[in-house]
Design a protein around this motif. Structure first.
Motif, PDB file in Angstrom:
ATOM      1  N   ALA A 250     -10.587  52.230  60.932  1.00 32.87           N
ATOM      2  CA  ALA A 250     -11.776  51.381  61.042  1.00 32.87           C
ATOM      3  C   ALA A 250     -12.121  50.751  59.694  1.00 32.87           C
ATOM      4  CB  ALA A 250     -12.948  52.203  61.570  1.00 32.87           C
ATOM      5  N   LEU A 251     -11.997  51.524  58.624  1.00 32.03           N
ATOM      6  CA  LEU A 251     -12.266  50.979  57.296  1.00 32.03           C
ATOM      7  C   LEU A 251     -11.257  49.887  56.941  1.00 32.03           C
ATOM      8  CD1 LEU A 251     -13.877  51.120  54.634  1.00 32.03           C
ATOM      9  CD2 LEU A 251     -12.260  52.865  53.857  1.00 32.03           C
TER      10      LEU A 251
ATOM     11  N   GLU B  58      -8.570  58.774  49.003  1.00 27.98           N
ATOM     12  CA  GLU B  58      -8.245  57.980  47.812  1.00 27.98           C
ATOM     13  C   GLU B  58      -8.089  56.499  48.174  1.00 27.98           C
ATOM     14  OE1 GLU B  58      -7.181  62.162  47.165  1.00 27.98           O
ATOM     15  OE2 GLU B  58      -6.647  60.717  48.726  1.00 27.98           O
ATOM     16  N   ARG B  59      -7.400  56.225  49.263  1.00 29.84           N
ATOM     17  CA  ARG B  59      -7.253  54.828  49.670  1.00 29.84           C
ATOM     18  C   ARG B  59      -8.607  54.247  50.089  1.00 29.84           C
ATOM     19  NH1 ARG B  59      -2.849  53.562  54.127  1.00 29.84           N
ATOM     20  NH2 ARG B  59      -1.523  54.122  52.337  1.00 29.84           N
ATOM     21  N   ALA B  60      -9.416  55.048  50.782  1.00 32.57           N
ATOM     22  CA  ALA B  60     -10.742  54.569  51.178  1.00 32.57           C
ATOM     23  C   ALA B  60     -11.575  54.222  49.945  1.00 32.57           C
ATOM     24  CB  ALA B  60     -11.448  55.627  52.022  1.00 32.57           C
ATOM     25  N   THR B  61     -11.512  55.083  48.925  1.00 31.51           N
ATOM     26  CA  THR B  61     -12.262  54.819  47.691  1.00 31.51           C
ATOM     27  C   THR B  61     -11.786  53.532  47.036  1.00 31.51           C
ATOM     28  OG1 THR B  61     -12.593  57.188  47.341  1.00 31.51           O
ATOM     29  CG2 THR B  61     -12.830  55.763  45.425  1.00 31.51           C
ATOM     30  N   GLU B  62     -10.482  53.335  46.974  1.00 28.37           N
ATOM     31  CA  GLU B  62      -9.943  52.123  46.357  1.00 28.37           C
ATOM     32  C   GLU B  62     -10.354  50.877  47.146  1.00 28.37           C
ATOM     33  OE1 GLU B  62      -7.989  49.740  43.650  1.00 28.37           O
ATOM     34  OE2 GLU B  62      -8.594  51.844  43.544  1.00 28.37           O
ATOM     35  N   THR B  63     -10.397  50.990  48.464  1.00 26.02           N
ATOM     36  CA  THR B  63     -10.815  49.852  49.286  1.00 26.02           C
ATOM     37  C   THR B  63     -12.256  49.464  48.988  1.00 26.02           C
ATOM     38  OG1 THR B  63      -9.292  50.455  51.067  1.00 26.02           O
ATOM     39  CG2 THR B  63     -11.154  49.060  51.660  1.00 26.02           C
ATOM     40  N   VAL B  64     -13.160  50.433  48.996  1.00 29.60           N
ATOM     41  CA  VAL B  64     -14.577  50.140  48.761  1.00 29.60           C
ATOM     42  C   VAL B  64     -14.793  49.673  47.330  1.00 29.60           C
ATOM     43  CG1 VAL B  64     -16.911  51.080  48.802  1.00 29.60           C
ATOM     44  CG2 VAL B  64     -15.261  51.780  50.549  1.00 29.60           C
ATOM     45  N   ARG B  65     -14.078  50.308  46.390  1.00 25.52           N
ATOM     46  CA  ARG B  65     -14.212  49.859  44.998  1.00 25.52           C
ATOM     47  C   ARG B  65     -13.772  48.398  44.870  1.00 25.52           C
ATOM     48  NH1 ARG B  65     -10.775  53.208  42.563  1.00 25.52           N
ATOM     49  NH2 ARG B  65     -12.307  54.858  42.380  1.00 25.52           N
TER      50      ARG B  65
ATOM     51  N   ALA C 165     -11.337  42.215  57.890  1.00 24.04           N
ATOM     52  CA  ALA C 165     -12.360  41.259  58.326  1.00 24.04           C
ATOM     53  C   ALA C 165     -13.016  40.586  57.128  1.00 24.04           C
ATOM     54  CB  ALA C 165     -13.413  41.970  59.179  1.00 24.04           C
ATOM     55  N   PHE C 166     -13.336  41.364  56.097  1.00 21.10           N
ATOM     56  CA  PHE C 166     -13.907  40.771  54.879  1.00 21.10           C
ATOM     57  C   PHE C 166     -12.930  39.767  54.264  1.00 21.10           C
ATOM     58  CE2 PHE C 166     -16.902  44.573  53.871  1.00 21.10           C
ATOM     59  CZ  PHE C 166     -17.851  44.038  54.722  1.00 21.10           C
ATOM     60  N   GLY C 167     -11.633  40.056  54.405  1.00 13.52           N
ATOM     61  CA  GLY C 167     -10.644  39.140  53.851  1.00 13.52           C
ATOM     62  C   GLY C 167     -10.586  37.814  54.592  1.00 13.52           C
ATOM     63  N   ARG C 168     -10.964  37.809  55.883  1.00 15.76           N
ATOM     64  CA  ARG C 168     -10.921  36.571  56.663  1.00 15.76           C
ATOM     65  C   ARG C 168     -12.224  35.801  56.644  1.00 15.76           C
ATOM     66  NH1 ARG C 168      -8.512  40.162  60.322  1.00 15.76           N
ATOM     67  NH2 ARG C 168     -10.448  40.241  61.521  1.00 15.76           N
ATOM     68  N   MET C 169     -13.337  36.505  56.411  1.00 12.46           N
ATOM     69  CA  MET C 169     -14.652  35.858  56.505  1.00 12.46           C
ATOM     70  C   MET C 169     -14.938  35.040  55.250  1.00 12.46           C
ATOM     71  SD  MET C 169     -16.780  39.136  57.973  1.00 12.46           S
ATOM     72  CE  MET C 169     -18.366  38.308  58.003  1.00 12.46           C
TER      73      MET C 169
ATOM     74  N   LEU D 234     -16.233  49.437  67.223  1.00 12.09           N
ATOM     75  CA  LEU D 234     -15.416  48.274  67.527  1.00 12.09           C
ATOM     76  C   LEU D 234     -14.257  48.140  66.546  1.00 12.09           C
ATOM     77  CD1 LEU D 234     -18.119  45.539  68.327  1.00 12.09           C
ATOM     78  CD2 LEU D 234     -16.961  47.090  69.886  1.00 12.09           C
ATOM     79  N   LEU D 235     -14.519  48.371  65.275  1.00  9.57           N
ATOM     80  CA  LEU D 235     -13.473  48.241  64.261  1.00  9.57           C
ATOM     81  C   LEU D 235     -12.310  49.175  64.562  1.00  9.57           C
ATOM     82  CD1 LEU D 235     -15.707  48.080  61.083  1.00  9.57           C
ATOM     83  CD2 LEU D 235     -14.158  46.273  61.832  1.00  9.57           C
ATOM     84  N   GLY D 236     -12.630  50.392  65.025  1.00 10.26           N
ATOM     85  CA  GLY D 236     -11.570  51.367  65.253  1.00 10.26           C
ATOM     86  C   GLY D 236     -10.862  51.223  66.580  1.00 10.26           C
ATOM     87  N   THR D 237     -11.602  50.814  67.628  1.00  8.17           N
ATOM     88  CA  THR D 237     -11.018  50.884  68.962  1.00  8.17           C
ATOM     89  C   THR D 237     -10.928  49.557  69.691  1.00  8.17           C
ATOM     90  OG1 THR D 237     -13.174  51.410  69.941  1.00  8.17           O
ATOM     91  CG2 THR D 237     -11.801  53.261  69.261  1.00  8.17           C
TER      92      THR D 237
END
Length: 967
Positions: free
Chosen positions: A535-536, A489-496, A542-546, A569-572
């Motif tokens: 990772a998500l 659910e959180r992943a869906t909200e993030t992508v949405r 990252a999108f928030g900083r770019m 890389l995002l995860g580890t």
């Protein structure tokens, strides 16, 4: 067939260097004349030993180190020898004495026996893999016995029958993969899952089951995989357990049932086809697998499994880069037409049809090919061709691993090495071998392609992924859950939110267009990480900083391999992920063929740095370009470390070489610009010394640069000759300021390095550039011992060649001055105590400052240099492991202790490099769980707890040695 092994040999490798092989055999027979009658003047046994001498350093070492063992194996039937070794191995855990040594010596004997029967044509592939699997079973069982006996000795574990501690223990050890199938390869990991029944475990009251059995699992792994003077037994891999990034090494049965019933995935179903109890409470293990049957075997034909398994295979190809069948450098396991395709061909159809066809539930690949034919699912041609190809490929795999006892499936990529390997296999040359390999691989690929001929598009591969609207799509949530997201659910909200433009980086129409197309592939890439949710979340940050993401998204859309790497890389490794977010084109280097050919030499890195710089228009342009060039090279170095292409020590040399190039190029640019304004000092010279990790070529991903700047000039001509002349002292101090600014000032392309000049005589006060003659005199006559300690890692890295030479020679002379060893030891102890009081440490994962950490080892090596370089001048100019190794050779430290300290340094330094690569700041406080799990895996441990225990044990040994040697 019975009879001694000697009489049953029928094959031998072709020789590549016959004279060298004969010389080695002659040397062995001279040392062990009893072998001569066995081998005769000619015959299969002599030919086989010549082949080992020619092609396999590992096997020849086993044969030559113990000729009596070799003779005994040749004189007995191999089946009898195998049974005797297995019996001794299985009983070792209860026999007392040095269990680790017994296990390792049996492993050496068994490895030699299996190689002789395999290469000599005595045993079939099925007999070879069965023997290897049986031995691994015995090893694991013995290690479990030993661990349980030790626990019983402490009173924490109370077995019903102390003579058989596994029975009724509640412990379940499942063999997975090739071990479970009884198809283990010659130098394979053993894949294990450790479970326990908390209701049945006979533990002392108050002992918690999860930590207890996790420690048992860790003890088993250590006993089997720790390398000693006798070698190792097996590498152990616990990562097939549920959610290995966040679960303990041993999992309770209720937790395991819940996991598989709720989030178990198709790849785990495929893995459990081969699951088999290998140690522990066998009755409970059989009960667990019986309970799990509905998860593994579906009631109806499960055609959806085909897409899942094919997606796994496509991910393997994307990561490994196997686009076509090849010979040189080909991976015969994961490459096109390789072993994995045969296994996937079988396992996929087992998953699809096995629920309704119990005869298809077997573990062994060759048996199931026959069963698939008998049930009418494949043709006789497919059965025979895939069986022949599997035997061929597995034989090639075994020969590859027999060369040096390495877990490798990749053929040599250089023609001479490939030709030599072809002769080891019995082929006349690499062309004949290549023709045979290509033919078999093409047959495999043909049958595999027929099974997966309707290749789905990327979106269909991962299932429904719909992020439009304002409500969650149930099928999308199911897909995300199946892909490993704990909070779909959180992943869906993030992508949405991305689609709704909540992140500035993805608000442009083009970015949103590319994002819409990319999301299914991106989600799939993230799902392959240890922590997809983490990772998500990192990508969202990252999108928030770019400022804009269209460039990154376009690159990721075009290259599946880069999507997988970026997701990893995002995860580890958040540090490298941040680099990609800031400068997406650093990813270009990863798809460059040169990525797999690491460069660590300073000259080669300087040339790459110059190429990256191009031709700057002016100093400002140079500053931007130098940051881009360094970022590119540092990213590639980190990615190579992450990918296993570079070891941590190699990464340290590469990072140091990059820094040297950055300093040298910055000095050239600054000097030229400064001279335009102020001219040059007649006869003046300028040089930069690197100290600390830069000086010893051990730089990490985020090390500061410890620098000392030197200058020299003709006292009779102090003024520069430019339009705005300056006194020489002022000139060189200002030039130093410009150099430091060029290295440290943030520009629109980011930072380059942090620089520390405090190791100069005046520390943080006074002039930042040092007049050479005064500085050299200070070194010789006034410097405190701690300054000489720092000097052990000093190295001139840029500037005037003559001053560089003089500075290095002067430093070496100072270090080789006679000193009282007792005085040095006292000063070093006092300095270490001062650091401990003033700086402390950040806990057990602070590998630099914690007691017994790298600082202790660095100080110890520096003390050895200062105390003994006058008598042993070759101690100067080495890094700490080199000093410790040389000190052992000179008898300054007991050789065995020196070896242990070198091993300790390399372990601690490896962990330190990984920590600095992964995150900024304190690893113990900021590292995400996936990074901690990745660190443990990189160091060969099943989880963070095992790694922490290993580090604690190592540091305790170092601390004891520090006190002993400097007493």
């Amino acid at each position: 067939m019975s009879g001694p092994l000697l009489a049953r040999l029928t094959r031998a490798p072709r020789l590549a260097e016959p004279e060298r092989a004969r010389a080695r055999l002659d040397d062995l027979l001279a040392e062990a004349p009893d072998l001569t009658p066995l081998l005769g003047v000619e015959g299969p046994a002599r030919d086989l030993l010549l082949g080992l001498a020619d092609h396999s350093p590992f096997l020849w070492g086993l044969a030559a180190r113990d000729p009596a063992r070799l003779a005994g194996l040749l004189e007995r039937p191999p089946e009898d020898a195998n049974a005797a070794i297995l019996a001794d191995q299985r009983g070792a855990g209860l026999a007392g004495g040095d269990v680790a040594r017994t296990l390792r010596r049996n492993r050496a004997a068994h490895a030699l026996l299996v190689a002789l029967t395999d290469i000599g044509g005595v045993w079939s592939l099925e007999q070879v893999t069965a023997a290897l699997s049986d031995f691994a079973d015995a090893s694991v069982s013995a290690a479990v016995d030993a661990a349980l006996v030790q626990a019983a000795g402490t009173g924490r574990f109370r077995p019903p029958d102390p003579a058989r501690p596994q029975e009724g223990s509640g412990l379940i050890v499942l063999g997975m993969g090739k071990l479970g199938a009884g198809e283990l390869n010659y130098s394979s990991d053993v894949d294990l899952i450790v479970l326990f029944d908390p209701e049945a475990a006979p533990l002392r009251e108050g002992v918690e089951a999860t930590p207890f059995f996790s420690r048992i699992a860790q003890a088993v792994a250590k006993l089997l995989q720790e390398r000693t003077a006798d070698g190792y037994v097996h590498r152990v891999d616990y990562r097939l357990r549920p959610d290995p990034g966040s679960t303990p090494t041993a999992l309770s049965l209720p937790s395991a049932y819940t996991y598989y019933e709720t989030v178990g995935q198709n790849w785990e179903r495929a893995a459990f086809i081969k699951a088999r109890p290998v140690a522990g409470d066998r009755e409970r293990a059989d009960g667990f697998l019986a309970e799990l049957r509905p998860f593994i075997w579906r009631k109806y034909f499960d055609f959806a499994s085909i897409a899942d398994v094919h997606a796994m295979k496509r991910q393997i190809h994307a990561v490994r880069g196997h686009g076509a069948i090849a010979v040189a450098g080909h991976d015969i396991k994961l490459g096109r037409g390789g072993i994995r395709e045969v296994e996937f061909f079988v396992q996929t159809q087992q998953l699809v049809f096995g629920g309704r066809r119990p005869s298809l539930r077997g573990r062994r690949t060759l048996e199931m090919l026959a069963a698939l034919h008998d049930e009418g699912w494949i043709t006789a041609e497919a059965r025979d061709e895939l069986s022949d190809a599997y035997r061929f490929l597995r034989t090639v795999e075994h020969r590859l691993q027999m060369v040096a006892d390495e877990q490798t499936q990749r053929l040599p990529d250089e023609t001479p090495k490939l030709a030599r390997f072809a002769r080891f296999l019995g082929y006349s040359d690499e062309a004949a071998f290549g023709q045979a390999l290509t033919a078999e691989a093409r047959r495999v690929q043909g049958h595999y392609a027929l099974l997966f001929e309707a290749e789905p598009d990327l979106a269909a591969e991962v299932g429904d992924l719909v992020f439009t609207g304002v409500e969650d799509d149930p099928e999308t949530l199911a897909t995300l859950r199946r892909l490993g997201f704990r909070n779909p659910e959180r992943a869906t909200e993030t992508v949405r939110g991305w689609h709704f433009g909540r992140r500035p980086a993805v608000t442009s129409p083009r970015a949103r267009e590319v994002l819409t197309e990319l999301v299914p592939a991106l989600i799939q890439a993230l799902s392959g990480t240890a922590d997809p949710d983490g990772a998500l979340a990192a990508l969202d940050r990252a999108f928030g900083r770019m400022p804009a993401a269209v460039e990154l998204l376009t690159i990721l859309r075009s290259h599946e391999r880069l999507r997988l790497l970026f997701a990893d890389l995002l995860g580890t490794v958040p540090r490298l992920a941040d680099t990609v977010a800031f400068s997406p084109h650093v990813l270009d280097a990863v798809i460059d063929p040169a990525f797999v050919a690491p460069v660590t030499e300073a000259d080669a890195l300087a040339e790459q740095f110059r190429t990256g710089l191009g031709r700057p228009r002016d100093l400002e342009d140079f500053l931007d370009r130098s940051r881009d060039a360094a970022r590119q090279l540092r990213f590639v170095t980190g990615a190579r470390l992450l990918s296993g292409i570079l070891p941590p020590s190699g990464a340290g040399r590469a990072y140091a070489g990059i820094a040297e190039a950055a300093v040298a190029m910055a000095l050239q640019a600054v000097d030229a610009a400064f001279a335009e304004e102020h001219g040059r000092v007649p006869g003046g010279r300028f040089a930069v010394l690197g100290l600390g990790r830069l000086g010893s070529r051990q730089l990490t991903a985020d090390s500061d640069l410890d620098l000392v700047v030197l200058y020299d000039f003709d006292q009779a001509r102090r003024e520069s000759d430019g339009k705005r002349s300056l006194d020489a002292a002022v000139y060189y101090n200002r030039l130093t300021q410009r150099l430091v600014a060029a290295l440290t000032v943030p520009t629109r392309r980011g930072r380059l390095y942090e620089v520390d000049l405090r190791l100069r005589p005046s520390g943080g006060q006074g002039p930042i550039a040092n007049q050479w003659q005064r500085f050299a005199a200070y070194w010789r006559e006034e410097a405190a011992l701690w300054e000489h300690m720092a000097l052990t890692r000093a190295r001139a890295i840029a500037g005037d060649a003559s001053l560089i030479r003089e500075a290095d020679e002067a430093a070496a002379t100072v270090l080789r001055q006679p000193r009282d060893a007792g005085f040095v030891a006292g000063e070093v102890r006092a300095m270490r105590a001062l650091v401990a009081r003033e700086k402390g440490d950040h806990g057990p994962l602070d590998l630099k400052l914690a007691p017994g950490g790298l600082l202790d080892l660095d100080f110890l090596s520096q003390a050895l240099v200062l105390s003994h370089a006058s008598a042993h001048p070759d101690l100067v100019g080495l890094d700490a492991p080199g000093v410790l190794e040389r000190a052992g050779a000179h008898g300054l430290v007991e050789p065995g202790l020196a070896g242990r300290l070198v091993t300790a340094y390399r372990l601690l330094d490896d962990v330190h490099h990984w920590q600095r690569l992964m995150v900024e700041g304190d690893f113990g406080r900021t590292a995400p769980p996936a990074a901690r799990a990745r660190l443990a895996t990189a160091l060969g441990q099943p989880d963070e707890a095992a790694l922490t225990a290993q580090l604690a044990e190592t540091r305790a040994g170092v601390r004891e040695a520090f006190g002993t040697i400097l007493a």
